[in-house]
Design an enzyme around this catalytic site. Structure first.
Site, short mmCIF file in Angstrom:
data_model
loop_
_atom_site.label_atom_id
_atom_site.label_comp_id
_atom_site.label_asym_id
_atom_site.label_seq_id
_atom_site.Cartn_x
_atom_site.Cartn_y
_atom_site.Cartn_z
CG MET A 1 0.30 3.13 -1.52
SD MET A 1 1.50 4.47 -1.56
CE MET A 1 1.89 5.26 -0.40
N PRO A 2 -2.11 -0.09 -0.72
CG PRO A 2 -3.70 -1.63 -1.05
CD PRO A 2 -3.16 -0.25 -1.70
#
Length: 65
Positions: A1-2
């Site tokens: 989950m950047p």
């Protein structure tokens, strides 16, 4: 989950330019790191030029020169 945070001065960045930044950063993370675009977050913060300094001076004052 950047999570990517882009900070720019608040000098007329258009909605279209912001959309291009969001799409471009998301696409880059997908291409380079194989990240899922649906869980990639991009936040753009616009900072007043009085609150941004370079070389000891406010950007507001630098722009006047």
């Amino acid at each position: 989950m950047p999570y990517v945070n882009i900070r720019v001065t608040d000098e007329s960045v258009t909605k279209a330019q912001k959309q291009a930044l969001i799409k471009g950063v998301t696409d880059l993370l997908v291409e380079v790191l194989g990240k899922n675009p649906s869980t990639t977050f991009v936040v753009i913060d616009e900072v007043n030029t009085d609150n941004w300094g370079i070389a000891g001076e406010q950007v507001t004052e630098l722009r006047k020169k």
